[in-house]
Design a protein around this motif. Sequence first.
Motif, PDB file in Angstrom:
ATOM      1  N   LEU A 194       0.732  -1.211  -0.118  1.00 28.20           N
ATOM      2  CA  LEU A 194      -0.146  -0.019   0.117  1.00 28.20           C
ATOM      3  C   LEU A 194       0.692   1.204  -0.089  1.00 28.20           C
ATOM      4  N   SER A 195       1.865   1.152   0.733  1.00 27.62           N
ATOM      5  CA  SER A 195       2.746   2.626   0.756  1.00 27.62           C
ATOM      6  C   SER A 195       3.495   2.683  -0.532  1.00 27.62           C
ATOM      7  N   THR A 196       3.925   1.689  -1.294  1.00 24.26           N
ATOM      8  CA  THR A 196       4.452   1.825  -2.794  1.00 24.26           C
ATOM      9  C   THR A 196       3.194   2.221  -3.511  1.00 24.26           C
ATOM     10  N   ARG A 197       2.046   1.895  -3.487  1.00 19.30           N
ATOM     11  CA  ARG A 197       1.042   2.582  -4.380  1.00 19.30           C
ATOM     12  C   ARG A 197       0.949   4.029  -4.090  1.00 19.30           C
ATOM     13  N   SER A 198       1.052   4.286  -2.787  1.00 18.44           N
ATOM     14  CA  SER A 198       0.910   5.925  -2.352  1.00 18.44           C
ATOM     15  C   SER A 198       1.937   6.528  -3.221  1.00 18.44           C
ATOM     16  N   GLU A 199       3.373   5.973  -3.032  1.00 21.93           N
ATOM     17  CA  GLU A 199       4.621   6.549  -3.483  1.00 21.93           C
ATOM     18  C   GLU A 199       4.281   6.702  -5.180  1.00 21.93           C
ATOM     19  N   LEU A 200       3.819   5.612  -5.656  1.00 22.38           N
ATOM     20  CA  LEU A 200       3.701   5.773  -7.182  1.00 22.38           C
ATOM     21  C   LEU A 200       2.576   6.941  -7.540  1.00 22.38           C
ATOM     22  N   ILE A 201       1.563   7.083  -6.877  1.00 22.91           N
ATOM     23  CA  ILE A 201       0.691   7.962  -7.203  1.00 22.91           C
ATOM     24  C   ILE A 201       1.246   9.640  -7.112  1.00 22.91           C
ATOM     25  N   HIS A 202       2.136   9.631  -6.236  1.00 23.94           N
ATOM     26  CA  HIS A 202       3.264  11.161  -5.934  1.00 23.94           C
ATOM     27  C   HIS A 202       3.989  11.208  -7.047  1.00 23.94           C
ATOM     28  N   ALA A 203       4.584  10.141  -7.684  1.00 25.03           N
ATOM     29  CA  ALA A 203       5.686  10.277  -8.607  1.00 25.03           C
ATOM     30  C   ALA A 203       4.860  10.554  -9.857  1.00 25.03           C
ATOM     31  N   THR A 204       4.051   9.832 -10.314  1.00 26.99           N
ATOM     32  CA  THR A 204       3.195   9.940 -11.620  1.00 26.99           C
ATOM     33  C   THR A 204       2.507  11.136 -11.624  1.00 26.99           C
ATOM     34  N   THR A 205       2.210  11.777 -10.477  1.00 26.06           N
ATOM     35  CA  THR A 205       1.373  13.319 -10.329  1.00 26.06           C
ATOM     36  C   THR A 205       2.622  14.427 -10.680  1.00 26.06           C
ATOM     37  N   ARG A 206       3.864  13.892 -10.180  1.00 21.31           N
ATOM     38  CA  ARG A 206       5.079  14.996 -10.459  1.00 21.31           C
ATOM     39  C   ARG A 206       5.418  14.981 -11.623  1.00 21.31           C
ATOM     40  N   SER A 207       5.453  13.792 -12.423  1.00 23.73           N
ATOM     41  CA  SER A 207       5.778  13.417 -13.953  1.00 23.73           C
ATOM     42  C   SER A 207       4.688  14.009 -14.804  1.00 23.73           C
ATOM     43  N   GLY A 208       3.811  14.463 -14.278  1.00 23.79           N
ATOM     44  CA  GLY A 208       2.633  14.884 -15.224  1.00 23.79           C
ATOM     45  C   GLY A 208       1.839  13.674 -15.795  1.00 23.79           C
ATOM     46  N   PHE A 260      -5.917   8.450  -5.305  1.00 22.31           N
ATOM     47  CA  PHE A 260      -5.819   8.216  -3.395  1.00 22.31           C
ATOM     48  C   PHE A 260      -7.203   7.996  -3.006  1.00 22.31           C
ATOM     49  N   ALA A 261      -8.323   8.085  -3.592  1.00 23.59           N
ATOM     50  CA  ALA A 261      -9.600   7.618  -2.925  1.00 23.59           C
ATOM     51  C   ALA A 261      -9.675   6.152  -3.093  1.00 23.59           C
ATOM     52  N   ALA A 262      -9.080   5.617  -4.115  1.00 21.85           N
ATOM     53  CA  ALA A 262      -9.275   4.091  -4.105  1.00 21.85           C
ATOM     54  C   ALA A 262      -8.180   3.408  -3.272  1.00 21.85           C
ATOM     55  N   LEU A 263      -6.987   4.112  -3.060  1.00 26.04           N
ATOM     56  CA  LEU A 263      -6.077   3.599  -2.142  1.00 26.04           C
ATOM     57  C   LEU A 263      -6.666   3.710  -0.631  1.00 26.04           C
ATOM     58  N   LEU A 264      -7.496   4.823  -0.570  1.00 22.90           N
ATOM     59  CA  LEU A 264      -7.965   4.946   1.092  1.00 22.90           C
ATOM     60  C   LEU A 264      -9.025   3.831   1.309  1.00 22.90           C
ATOM     61  N   ASP A 265      -9.786   3.470   0.144  1.00 26.10           N
ATOM     62  CA  ASP A 265     -10.760   2.608   0.446  1.00 26.10           C
ATOM     63  C   ASP A 265     -10.131   0.936   1.061  1.00 26.10           C
ATOM     64  N   ASP A 266      -8.954   0.957   0.353  1.00 23.00           N
ATOM     65  CA  ASP A 266      -8.206  -0.337   0.808  1.00 23.00           C
ATOM     66  C   ASP A 266      -7.512  -0.372   2.009  1.00 23.00           C
ATOM     67  N   GLN A 267      -7.144   0.845   2.448  1.00 24.62           N
ATOM     68  CA  GLN A 267      -6.508   1.025   3.620  1.00 24.62           C
ATOM     69  C   GLN A 267      -7.476   1.022   4.902  1.00 24.62           C
ATOM     70  N   LEU A 268      -8.704   1.568   4.576  1.00 27.60           N
ATOM     71  CA  LEU A 268      -9.927   1.633   5.544  1.00 27.60           C
ATOM     72  C   LEU A 268     -10.023   0.089   5.600  1.00 27.60           C
ATOM     73  N   ARG A 269     -10.031  -0.733   4.760  1.00 24.85           N
ATOM     74  CA  ARG A 269     -10.483  -2.030   4.689  1.00 24.85           C
ATOM     75  C   ARG A 269      -9.299  -2.817   5.683  1.00 24.85           C
TER      76      ARG A 269
END
Length: 845
Positions: A715-729, A738-747
């Motif tokens: 899950l942590s890697t998924r979060s960092e991937l979102i940050h990196a792809t956002t920075r890369s455009g 992030f909302a999809a990740l949050l659903d999995d983290q809540l579960r």
Amino acid sequence: MPSRLGGRPSGAVRIRTPDGEPLTTTLLDQLRRLHLAAGEPSRSQLKKDADLGGHHVGRSTLDEALTKPGASWPTVAALVDACVRHARRSGRPLTAEQRDPAQWRSLYEAGRRTSTSAVRLIGLIPPAATHFQSRPVAEAGVRVLSGLGGVGKTQLAAAHARARLAAGDLVIWADASSRDAIVSRWADAGEQLSRATPADPERAAQRFLSWLATASRPWLIVLDDLADPRDLRGLQPPAGTAAGQILITTRLRDTAAVEHGEPVEIGVFTEAEAGGYLRAALPGRLADDVAGVSADLGRLPVAMAQAAAYMTDLDISCTEYRRRFADRRRRMDDLFPAEDRVPGDYRWTVPVTWSLSIEAADRSSPAGLARPLLEMAGVLDSGGIPADVFTAEPARTWFSYTGPTESGAPQWRERGADEIRDGLRRLHLFSLVTFEDGLVRVHDLVQRAVRDRTDPDRLDAVAWAAGDALLAAWPYDEGARAQSFRASAAALDRHTGGSLWTGDEYHAVLTVAGRSLGEAGQVAAAAEHFRELHALSAERLGADHPYTLAALGNRTIWQGETGDHASTTTARELVDARRRVFGDDHPDTLTARHTLARQHMRDGDFDSAAAELESILRTRTAILGPAHPDTLTAWHNLATCRGENDPAAAADEFENVLAKTREVLGDDHPDTLSSRHELARWRSAAENPEQAAAEFEALLADRIRVLGPDHPQTLSTRSELIHATTRSGRETDPAGRFAALLDDQLRILGPDHPETLRTRLNLVDAGRGEPEEVLDDLIRVVGPAHPMTAQAAFLRALIRDPEDLMLSVPEGLWQAMLRVLGPDDPWTAGQGELVAAIREHRSRE
């Protein structure tokens, strides 16, 4: 003006468009048409107009009201007001009905009635007991059903709930054994009845209670097994409403529980009820002295249930049962003292009945297993012990010793997992436990009877074996199941006192339970757990004992996770103590120094941290060698520390760390995967997000393959991937990811895990969610000093008042602390003084 729409059962309404055409549609459609008629103002313009109207609603919340059903009334009112203001200013025509707040309120209420009226039952009503004996329960108001565990309080409440459900009323059944359980049920109800947000249980619970206060449909709430009246503070359903009734069941007497309503003492069966129960439960040929058995058992329902099972299984009559019962009473009266809370003349009946039932179960197949199973169950959590604790290797070893023979030596008989599960089913048959859904539940009275009946030396051994079994079965991925293990570890410590301590150690389950608290995100609770363990160990084993210093080390780590800067002082104390006890180069001393370096990093003192880590790396390299995992860990953390000042240098350093880690440990070792994670993270920070995103994508595939998709590191890697792809455009929808990740983290992790809270913070940064809600939860979970809390306060200020961050950041944090901690908390007082000082400085400028 009066709404002509309030009575429409479908939730649809009739509002005319500007050209006069009537339109029947839903609330969401009407809001979208209003927005279109107003000229489609932007979300920013809607926010400004809503603010002008005095509405405190976030831009993302207004956006969701136009894209999703289920908006709250304050949000609907804010959106309508903003659209009307914009239309007026831009000269766009709206109908009188579109401008009328009363029409919109009617539309909102109609939709809400439609969506909630279909809900009839929330929670699970326990099934009716076999041969249930009905007793009257009051039909209105608030009633507190109190009495001894086992007298049938829950069954009475369940029967009443089933009757109300059959009549078409709304029924909500809640386990009240802990505050968490109550909040969880109220949050569930809030989601179903008032469209509360499930990600924020506390707020959802409060929204549900507000809904109850104004509900017109008849409702019944059952709070079953209230353990502590304080758990209802702020969660008490509204009393005195015409539509509602509340039933509370509790074992407490003469306590604050009676303040929540009219106390109703539930006693034992009447003679008629007792006789009716036994005649229904026993074959006619065995029921030759029902009145005598009822009298002997004091008409206690739980005792009668066990006695009936015993007589049926052994095919003995009431007369024969009474003969055995009387003989057992004469022999056990002094050996098995009664519990103080068992009233009247039947104070001895529960242990006597237990003894008869357990001996019968012990004689049945698998022979000799029922008693040791109950002994272990008697020291763990009565609310639900995972069955795999009983089948873990240490438990199987314990059960294989069937007890002393005539020679006094223990007799070995190997027990397999299937045989142990058969033994649990046998206990279930004799009504001594409930074994279903992978959990073993034991009545508290049965637990107490078992512990009192067990020799103290044997109880010590049982406790140690139970701790070993918990460790062997513990789910170290720290998912939802870990909570039941923590509950059993806490019960084991509570029930057995000093049994988990010897003259030279404490059981490792005390350490694992504390770490599990922290890994589950309850970092403040973990810090307090280890503070208490350290103090107790210093008292029992001595201040310089290795186990005492280990507890101090864990206390330091979790204290640091809360953001408390005092953890650096605690870390220095730990280093000094271990140097004094073990010497400079001992592995435990180096570990303590490593902990101190991490606290320096948390404090932002990266120079001190780097100096400490460089020294540790030199020492570990000299003593352990460059390829030892501890040496690689020091190198890893040193590279991370250097990256705070030079991300590019950290990325270069991690290439070397990764090469060595891969060479020593292999491609799929968790430490290798961790080094890959850090390398990609520092590449992203060093303005190379394209390469970082590619590396995170490859790492995510490998972590899913090695660790699984639900592992916290995945899950942590998924979060960092979102940050990196956002920075890369490359990322087009970071909020959606992030909302999809949050659903999995809540579960997987739960709502209070720091990584879950971090993702919610990322969603606020991406334009979704309310910063106040995240800020409140961060203060509650990780504390006001945590860096994430400061980040949330800054984001809130940036959204609310970007022109004056110097004042609005501390002021927003202060307001949140007032909400969460109250005005008397020292942290709140300190922040309030800071706000006052800034205001005074502003007034002098």
